[in-house]
Design an enzyme around this catalytic site. Structure first.
Site, PDB file in Angstrom:
ATOM      1  N   HIS A 114     -13.563  -1.911   1.572  1.00 39.19           N
ATOM      2  CA  HIS A 114     -12.695  -3.060   1.821  1.00 39.19           C
ATOM      3  C   HIS A 114     -13.407  -4.283   1.268  1.00 39.19           C
ATOM      4  O   HIS A 114     -14.626  -4.428   1.418  1.00 39.19           O
ATOM      5  CB  HIS A 114     -12.401  -3.227   3.308  1.00 39.19           C
ATOM      6  CG  HIS A 114     -11.547  -4.422   3.612  1.00 39.19           C
ATOM      7  ND1 HIS A 114     -10.394  -4.702   2.910  1.00 39.19           N
ATOM      8  CD2 HIS A 114     -11.694  -5.429   4.513  1.00 39.19           C
ATOM      9  CE1 HIS A 114      -9.849  -5.818   3.379  1.00 39.19           C
ATOM     10  NE2 HIS A 114     -10.629  -6.275   4.350  1.00 39.19           N
ATOM     11  N   ASP A 127     -11.251 -13.485   5.102  1.00 44.05           N
ATOM     12  CA  ASP A 127     -10.522 -12.327   4.581  1.00 44.05           C
ATOM     13  C   ASP A 127      -9.043 -12.673   4.486  1.00 44.05           C
ATOM     14  O   ASP A 127      -8.433 -13.059   5.480  1.00 44.05           O
ATOM     15  CB  ASP A 127     -10.732 -11.122   5.509  1.00 44.05           C
ATOM     16  CG  ASP A 127     -10.281  -9.804   4.895  1.00 44.05           C
ATOM     17  OD1 ASP A 127      -9.586  -9.846   3.860  1.00 44.05           O
ATOM     18  OD2 ASP A 127     -10.620  -8.746   5.455  1.00 44.05           O
ATOM     19  N   CYS A 138      -6.594  -5.139  -1.313  1.00 42.38           N
ATOM     20  CA  CYS A 138      -7.700  -5.954  -0.808  1.00 42.38           C
ATOM     21  C   CYS A 138      -8.520  -6.630  -1.899  1.00 42.38           C
ATOM     22  O   CYS A 138      -8.875  -7.798  -1.787  1.00 42.38           O
ATOM     23  CB  CYS A 138      -8.587  -5.140   0.121  1.00 42.38           C
ATOM     24  SG  CYS A 138      -9.637  -3.912  -0.679  1.00 42.38           S
ATOM     25  N   TYR A 159      -7.793   4.671  -1.129  1.00 40.98           N
ATOM     26  CA  TYR A 159      -9.026   4.019  -0.691  1.00 40.98           C
ATOM     27  C   TYR A 159      -8.944   3.558   0.758  1.00 40.98           C
ATOM     28  O   TYR A 159      -9.966   3.309   1.399  1.00 40.98           O
ATOM     29  CB  TYR A 159      -9.370   2.849  -1.624  1.00 40.98           C
ATOM     30  CG  TYR A 159      -8.697   1.537  -1.283  1.00 40.98           C
ATOM     31  CD1 TYR A 159      -9.353   0.565  -0.540  1.00 40.98           C
ATOM     32  CD2 TYR A 159      -7.403   1.257  -1.714  1.00 40.98           C
ATOM     33  CE1 TYR A 159      -8.749  -0.642  -0.239  1.00 40.98           C
ATOM     34  CE2 TYR A 159      -6.795   0.057  -1.429  1.00 40.98           C
ATOM     35  CZ  TYR A 159      -7.461  -0.899  -0.682  1.00 40.98           C
ATOM     36  OH  TYR A 159      -6.857  -2.091  -0.384  1.00 40.98           O
ATOM     37  N   TRP A 200       0.831  -1.204   0.000  1.00 42.06           N
ATOM     38  CA  TRP A 200       0.000   0.000   0.000  1.00 42.06           C
ATOM     39  C   TRP A 200       0.870   1.261   0.000  1.00 42.06           C
ATOM     40  O   TRP A 200       0.417   2.323   0.372  1.00 42.06           O
ATOM     41  CB  TRP A 200      -0.921   0.000   1.219  1.00 42.06           C
ATOM     42  CG  TRP A 200      -2.055  -0.968   1.117  1.00 42.06           C
ATOM     43  CD1 TRP A 200      -3.327  -0.703   0.695  1.00 42.06           C
ATOM     44  CD2 TRP A 200      -2.036  -2.356   1.448  1.00 42.06           C
ATOM     45  NE1 TRP A 200      -4.104  -1.844   0.740  1.00 42.06           N
ATOM     46  CE2 TRP A 200      -3.332  -2.880   1.193  1.00 42.06           C
ATOM     47  CE3 TRP A 200      -1.070  -3.232   1.922  1.00 42.06           C
ATOM     48  CZ2 TRP A 200      -3.672  -4.204   1.408  1.00 42.06           C
ATOM     49  CZ3 TRP A 200      -1.398  -4.559   2.130  1.00 42.06           C
ATOM     50  CH2 TRP A 200      -2.685  -5.041   1.879  1.00 42.06           C
TER      51      TRP A 200
END
Length: 858
Positions: free
Chosen positions: A478, A501, A419, A688, A384
């Site tokens: 997400h 996840d 994600c 984001y 990220w």
């Protein structure tokens, strides 16, 4: 009928040859085990078959697994001849032959002579070792006599399997596995499939026959990893079943049904008849979970949903912001080449025992860990940072296929993922293994690091977010996954969709994994249930607490502005069943905001949440009153205004990159009176995940309103203030606007924030609506730059499952008004509805996507 049976005269002394042979091969060669094994094979061959001694010798040598090693060593030590000599001698001892057949054929005699001329491994004539074996051979060379015995006709040869037909076309169609691009048979557990055997002769009632399915390196019956299925015996205790459907001549049709709770994975099949074992070509059978089987815990009783959540290899992942949602096309590609093998590799790589592979709860949890690379060199490395020079930008991926294929080829993590990429790959893995799965996008998704069901947001006096103040965050969106299964490990009532996840956010039981967590537990506030229900609950239910940080006499002072209880977990989205549109599934995760059920669920969840203690918020707010800094878990309530104060934020013109951002903040009151309102508003660019990339501008005004009235305050941002940031950041950024209003007369405070996305010109696709299998057709992509700025370093990425492999086309710089057109030639390899996906990226524009469907016919 009398059949002569030759014997050896004098008889061979039991064990003497084996001793001599063993001694001959223990002299530093390390071949004792191989020699004995090969000799044993020769002995069994001699017992079983009416063949010549030379053929027996040849087969025993050919069957030796160390054949290549022996041939290599034969160049210097001639060990091959020694091995043949031992095998031949053992054949002589046990062979039953017709009269008149000379056991020592010319070829055999030549081999013996050549072996006899070899130098002895022992320098002294000890009479042991190889020399001893030679003496035994010379003294006990067979002198044939032919006694007879009476036999009632020919007993016939031993039953042998000569071929296995897996009936792949028929079986895979019935098991919904015909799309897998693999040579082997792929079937689903708990459902019958047929295998046709061919024999050397007709199958008789007295014949011994067993199909043996083994999984793992050393299959064993006691461990439940070896199933030996005999169609004439009682059913196997493992729950597997076998029966003879039809037996005709030398062929036999068998029906095999695996247990609906069998471990998923690769089973090796061999067929045993008597002492013979037949190993068929492509004998590995892939066994998957079965949503079509009522006895399987992943059973899904809806054919349309099974087609969507198991068989659909394309789809959408929803991104953007809460009130500006768009679908990003994604190719799951679970049936593509090497994808199934990649998933099986992940199963092997996991720490799961073979017996645990029967449980989708444990399998899905293990895969949520392995799709990220944090703990175990899994599939994807998250990034990220905004710098993707050493890999592929997460925005450049259009599907899971190239990611999993690269990982399976290199066995190293693929760079990079965020994600939606993690969720897309995990959907592929789950669907490939047979577990129904869907991508789920949660908008305004809370990342609550201290598990107190609150996310603290810190603002300066102009309403600009201060990232440095809190470890908590609210992501614009997400993406995670839901998987469908029964939860036999939990109390009744928690079957159905479970959240998992694979994005590495927080560790669970020492690893970056999350779930499966029942959606019902999330909705009802039963956050004590496994797995990770507290974390998932907070993602969709946490309250937002706004703080303003003011500098008072050189020190920061933290003032609580407002609490928002309905801003997190909105418009939870997934692709609709059978349609290319968004389905809102928020009601599956939570009761309506503000309802009695929702607050009761929050109250229940709060009772299981540990106090946060001196967390990040408490440290920063230590100068405030106890009431303001209280970190005890509890149910927060929406801030109630005495003036009916409301804030709205919108854009007054389209948000095209290169144009000024025309925004407006509307302030409203609804209670009689004269009100003086201090308004602060800011505009920032953020990723984001909520990370601020640039502050673009702010306003600060005092407004007077009377009674039920409103006013609109413009907030205009020049293009020059944000275009450099757009070009320098590799991520797609969003426009974030925050407003703070304070009524002087009543001290009412209100905060409002919203996120918007830029708008882009579209890509147009030109291609036919239908095409023929294996016949080329052209597909063109047309893009016109309608923006006021040039697009630097444009790339067009194209992929179409079953019609076009992923490719990247460099388009250079595209000036305003310029039209680019790219054409590709597609060759369909599979029938049905297929989709081609294209994506345009540049320094200024990160992701313009389009897809179009085409029907492929025979």
């Amino acid at each position: 009928m009398a059949v002569p049976v030759p014997t050896l005269d004098p008889p061979v002394q039991e064990g003497c040859w084996e001793t001599g042979l063993a001694e001959g091969f223990q002299d530093g060669n390390g071949l004792r085990g191989e020699a004995g094994a090969c000799g044993h094979v020769g002995e069994r061959k001699a017992q079983a078959d009416l063949i010549t001694a030379d053929t027996c010798l040849e087969r025993s040598y050919r069957d030796n697994r160390a054949k290549l090693r022996f041939i290599e060593m034969a160049r210097t030590r001639s060990d091959r001849h020694r091995l043949c000599l031992g095998s031949f001698k053992l054949a002589i001892r046990k062979k039953k032959m017709s009269p008149g057949v000379d056991l020592l054929t010319p070829q055999s005699k030549t081999l013996i002579k050549r072996a006899a001329r070899l130098p002895s491994p022992h320098s002294e004539a000890s009479g042991t070792g190889y020399s001893g074996a030679q003496k035994l051979l010379a003294s006990q060379a067979p002198r044939v006599r032919t006694p007879t015995r009476t036999m009632s006709g020919n007993t016939g040869s031993e039953l042998k399997v000569t071929g296995v037909d897996f009936l792949k076309s028929q079986n895979t169609r019935l098991h919904h596995t015909d799309a897998y691009n693999i040579k082997n048979l792929v079937v689903r557990r708990g459902q019958a499939f047929q295998i046709q055997l061919s024999f050397s002769r007709e199958l008789k009632a007295s014949d011994k026959l067993a199909l043996r399915f083994g999984i793992g390196e050393k299959p064993m019956k006691p461990r439940g990893t070896l199933m030996s299925l005999n169609p004439r015996r009682e059913p196997d205790l493992s729950g597997w079943q076998i029966s003879i459907v039809k037996s005709s001549g030398k062929e036999c049709l068998l029906s095999v049904t695996s247990s609906p709770s069998a471990s998923v994975g690769i089973y090796n099949l061999n067929v045993k008849t008597g002492t013979n074992i037949y190993k068929p070509e492509n004998g590995d059978v892939y066994l998957l979970f079965n949503p079509w089987c009522e006895d399987d815990v992943v059973f899904l009783d809806d054919e349309a949903q099974r087609k969507e959540y198991v068989l659909n290899d394309t789809g959408y992942i929803y991104v953007g912001s809460a009130y500006s949602i768009y679908g990003r096309p994604w190719n799951f590609g679970q049936f593509e080449e090497f994808i199934l093998d990649a998933c099986m590799y992940l199963l092997d790589k996991s720490s799961l025992r073979l017996s645990s592979r029967r449980d989708p709860v444990l399998v899905s949890r293990a895969m949520s860990a392995l799709v990220n690379a944090n703990d175990d060199s899994g599939v994807l490395l998250g990034n990220w940072s905004g710098n993707y020079d050493k890999g592929t930008s997460p925005l450049d991926w259009m599907g899971s296929v190239s990611i999993l294929q690269q990982y399976y080829k290199t066995k190293k993590p693929v760079s990079y993922g965020q994600c939606w990429v993690f969720a897309g790959v995990l959907t592929t893995v789950m669907r490939c293994l047979g577990i129904p799965s869907r991508c789920v996008s949660n908008f305004n998704s809370a990342h609550d690091t201290d598990e107190n069901l609150r996310v603290d947001i810190y603002l300066n006096e102009f309403g600009e977010k201060l990232n440095r103040m809190s470890l908590d965050s609210v992501w614009n969106f997400h993406v995670w996954n839901d998987v469908w299964m029964k939860r036999t490990d939990l109390p009744s009532g928690f079957d159905g969709w479970q959240a998992i996840d694979s994005t590495p956010q927080e560790q669970s039981q020492g690893a970056f994994q999350c779930g499966p967590c029942p959606l019902k537990a999330v909705r009802d506030g039963d956050v004590y249930l496994p797995y990770d229900s507290k974390f998932v609950y907070a993602e969709v239910n946490a309250d937002k607490v706004y703080w303003v940080v003011k500098n008072v006499r050189g020190k920061d002072k933290y003032i609580k502005i407002s609490t928002e209880t309905q801003g997190v977990g909105v418009n939870i989205s997934t692709k609709a069943v059978g349609e290319d549109k968004r389905e809102d599934i928020t009601a599956q995760y939570k009761f309506p905001e503000g309802s009695e059920e929702e607050r009761k669920a929050m109250q229940k969840a709060s009772s299981f949440i540990r106090p946060a203690g001196m967390g990040i918020r408490a440290r920063f707010a230590s100068t405030m009153s106890v009431d303001d800094t209280d970190s005890r878990p509890g149910v927060l309530h929406e801030t109630v205004s005495k003036t009916g104060l409301q804030l709205e934020i919108n854009n007054t013109d389209a948000l095209y990159p290169g144009n000024p951002l025309e925004l407006a903040i509307t302030v409203k009151t609804s209670v009689p009176g004269n009100w003086t309102i201090n308004l602060a508003g800011s505009c920032q660019l953020q990723s984001y995940t909520g990370k601020i990339e640039a502050s673009l501008g702010y306003i600060k005004e005092t407004i007077k309103l009377e009674g039920n009235s409103e006013t609109k305050v413009p907030l205009k941002i020049a293009a020059d203030s944000y275009m450099k940031t757009l070009a320098s950041v590799e991520d797609e950024v969003l426009i974030h606007i925050t407003a703070i209003a304070e009524v002087q007369e009543t001290n009412d405070k209100l905060t409002k924030e919203t996120t918007m996305r830029f708008e882009y010109p579209p890509i147009t696709v030109q291609m036919p609506e239908t095409a023929k299998l294996n016949e080329e057709f052209a597909c063109a992509f047309i893009f016109k730059n309608k923006l006021n700025v040039p697009l630097d370093n444009c790339k067009l990425l194209v992929e179409g499952l079953g019609i076009f492999k992923m490719a990247t086309f460099n388009q250079g710089d595209v000036k305003p008004g310029r039209i680019i057109k790219s054409e590709v030639i597609c060759t369909p390899t599979r029938v049905g509805e297929k989709k081609i996906v294209a994506k345009l990226t540049s320094a200024q524009v990160k992701a313009i996507s389009v897809e179009k469907a085409i029907t492929i016919t025979n």
